[in-house]
Write a protein that holds these residues in place. Structure first.
Motif, short mmCIF file in Angstrom:
data_model
loop_
_atom_site.label_atom_id
_atom_site.label_comp_id
_atom_site.label_asym_id
_atom_site.label_seq_id
_atom_site.Cartn_x
_atom_site.Cartn_y
_atom_site.Cartn_z
N LYS A 2 -0.09 -42.01 19.25
CA LYS A 2 1.20 -42.65 19.52
C LYS A 2 1.59 -43.49 18.32
O LYS A 2 0.74 -43.93 17.56
CB LYS A 2 1.18 -43.47 20.79
CG LYS A 2 0.54 -44.83 20.65
CD LYS A 2 0.65 -45.60 21.97
CE LYS A 2 0.38 -47.06 21.77
NZ LYS A 2 1.55 -47.88 21.71
N MET A 3 2.88 -43.69 18.19
CA MET A 3 3.37 -44.58 17.14
C MET A 3 3.29 -46.01 17.66
O MET A 3 3.52 -46.26 18.84
CB MET A 3 4.82 -44.25 16.77
CG MET A 3 4.98 -42.96 16.01
SD MET A 3 4.04 -42.87 14.47
CE MET A 3 4.84 -44.11 13.49
N GLN A 4 2.95 -46.94 16.77
CA GLN A 4 2.86 -48.35 17.15
C GLN A 4 4.22 -48.81 17.68
O GLN A 4 5.26 -48.53 17.10
CB GLN A 4 2.48 -49.17 15.93
CG GLN A 4 2.38 -50.65 16.18
CD GLN A 4 2.03 -51.41 14.91
OE1 GLN A 4 1.82 -50.84 13.86
NE2 GLN A 4 2.00 -52.70 15.01
N GLY A 5 4.20 -49.47 18.82
CA GLY A 5 5.43 -49.97 19.41
C GLY A 5 6.11 -48.97 20.33
O GLY A 5 7.08 -49.30 20.99
N SER A 6 5.61 -47.75 20.40
CA SER A 6 6.20 -46.74 21.27
C SER A 6 5.37 -46.62 22.54
O SER A 6 4.16 -46.84 22.55
CB SER A 6 6.21 -45.39 20.55
OG SER A 6 6.59 -44.37 21.43
N LEU A 60 11.55 -48.98 6.29
CA LEU A 60 11.21 -49.16 4.88
C LEU A 60 10.62 -50.53 4.61
O LEU A 60 9.82 -50.70 3.71
CB LEU A 60 12.45 -48.94 4.01
CG LEU A 60 13.02 -47.52 4.05
CD1 LEU A 60 14.31 -47.46 3.25
CD2 LEU A 60 12.00 -46.54 3.51
N LYS A 61 11.01 -51.56 5.36
CA LYS A 61 10.60 -52.91 5.03
C LYS A 61 9.70 -53.55 6.08
O LYS A 61 9.22 -54.64 5.88
CB LYS A 61 11.83 -53.80 4.83
CG LYS A 61 12.72 -53.29 3.72
CD LYS A 61 13.61 -54.36 3.19
CE LYS A 61 14.49 -53.76 2.12
NZ LYS A 61 14.58 -54.48 0.94
N ARG A 62 9.48 -52.90 7.21
CA ARG A 62 8.66 -53.51 8.26
C ARG A 62 7.34 -52.77 8.42
O ARG A 62 7.14 -51.69 7.88
CB ARG A 62 9.41 -53.46 9.59
CG ARG A 62 10.62 -54.35 9.62
CD ARG A 62 11.18 -54.53 10.99
NE ARG A 62 10.80 -53.47 11.92
CZ ARG A 62 11.43 -53.19 13.03
NH1 ARG A 62 12.50 -53.88 13.35
NH2 ARG A 62 11.04 -52.24 13.83
N GLU A 63 6.45 -53.37 9.19
CA GLU A 63 5.15 -52.77 9.46
C GLU A 63 5.16 -52.02 10.79
O GLU A 63 4.35 -52.27 11.66
CB GLU A 63 4.08 -53.88 9.51
CG GLU A 63 3.68 -54.41 8.16
CD GLU A 63 2.87 -53.40 7.36
OE1 GLU A 63 2.01 -52.71 7.94
OE2 GLU A 63 3.12 -53.30 6.15
N GLY A 64 6.08 -51.12 10.98
CA GLY A 64 6.16 -50.39 12.24
C GLY A 64 5.86 -48.93 12.10
O GLY A 64 6.18 -48.14 12.96
N MET A 112 1.80 -44.55 8.09
CA MET A 112 2.58 -43.36 7.74
C MET A 112 3.32 -43.53 6.41
O MET A 112 3.63 -42.54 5.75
CB MET A 112 3.57 -43.03 8.86
CG MET A 112 2.89 -42.64 10.15
SD MET A 112 1.77 -41.25 9.98
CE MET A 112 2.92 -39.91 9.84
N ALA A 113 3.59 -44.76 5.98
CA ALA A 113 4.23 -44.97 4.69
C ALA A 113 3.31 -44.50 3.57
O ALA A 113 3.75 -43.89 2.59
CB ALA A 113 4.59 -46.44 4.51
#
Length: 116
Positions: A15-19, A52-56, A87-88
Motif C-alpha cells: 500500500k502507499m503511505q497514507g492510503s 515532489l516536495k513532501r514525504e508521501g 518511490m522518488a
C-alpha cells in the motif's frame, strides 16, 4: 527471526503511505519448520499522486497473517512486519535486477528484522 510457532501461512500486502487501499497476494503456505526461501513473481499495479516536495511517496510492503480469535480465523489481517520503499528514489534511480528489502517487526522496542 522466529515469528509464531502456529503460523501456517502468510500474505504479502502493499500500500502507499497514507492510503487505505491495500493490495494482497495469495496465501503463501509455510512448512512446519516455518522457514521458507522462494522466488516470488508478484505484480501489483497501482496509481498514486506523486508528491515532489513532501514525504508521501513511500510504498509499504507488509508481511501479514489472517486474524484469529480462539483458534478461529476471523475477518481481517494482522501485520507481522513492514518494509518501505521511497518511490522518488525508484523513479530517479531504477534498480536493475531487483533490490533486497528488509521487513522489520516493531515489538515496542527496537525493530527486529523478520524477513528479506
Amino acid at each position: 527471526k522466529e515469528l509464531d510457532k502456529e503460523l501456517s501461512s502468510v500474505v504479502i500486502a502493499v500500500k502507499m503511505q497514507g492510503s487505505k487501499r491495500i493490495l494482497r497476494s495469495h496465501e503463501i503456505i509455510l512448512p512446519p519448520s516455518g522457514l521458507v526461501e522462494t522466488d516470488l513473481a508478484l505484480t501489483f499495479s497501482l496509481q498514486y499522486p506523486h508528491f515532489l516536495k513532501r514525504e508521501g511517496n513511500k510504498l509499504q510492503i507488509m508481511l501479514q497473517r489472517r486474524k484469529r480469535y480462539k483458534n478461529r480465523t476471523i475477518l481481517g489481517y494482522k501485520t507481522l512486519a513492514v518494509g518501505s520503499i521511497n518511490m522518488a528514489e525508484v523513479m530517479q534511480h531504477p534498480t536493475e535486477g531487483g533490490q533486497v528489502l528488509a521487513l522489520l517487526s516493531n515489538l515496542k522496542q527496537a525493530a527486529v528484522q523478520v524477513a528479506e
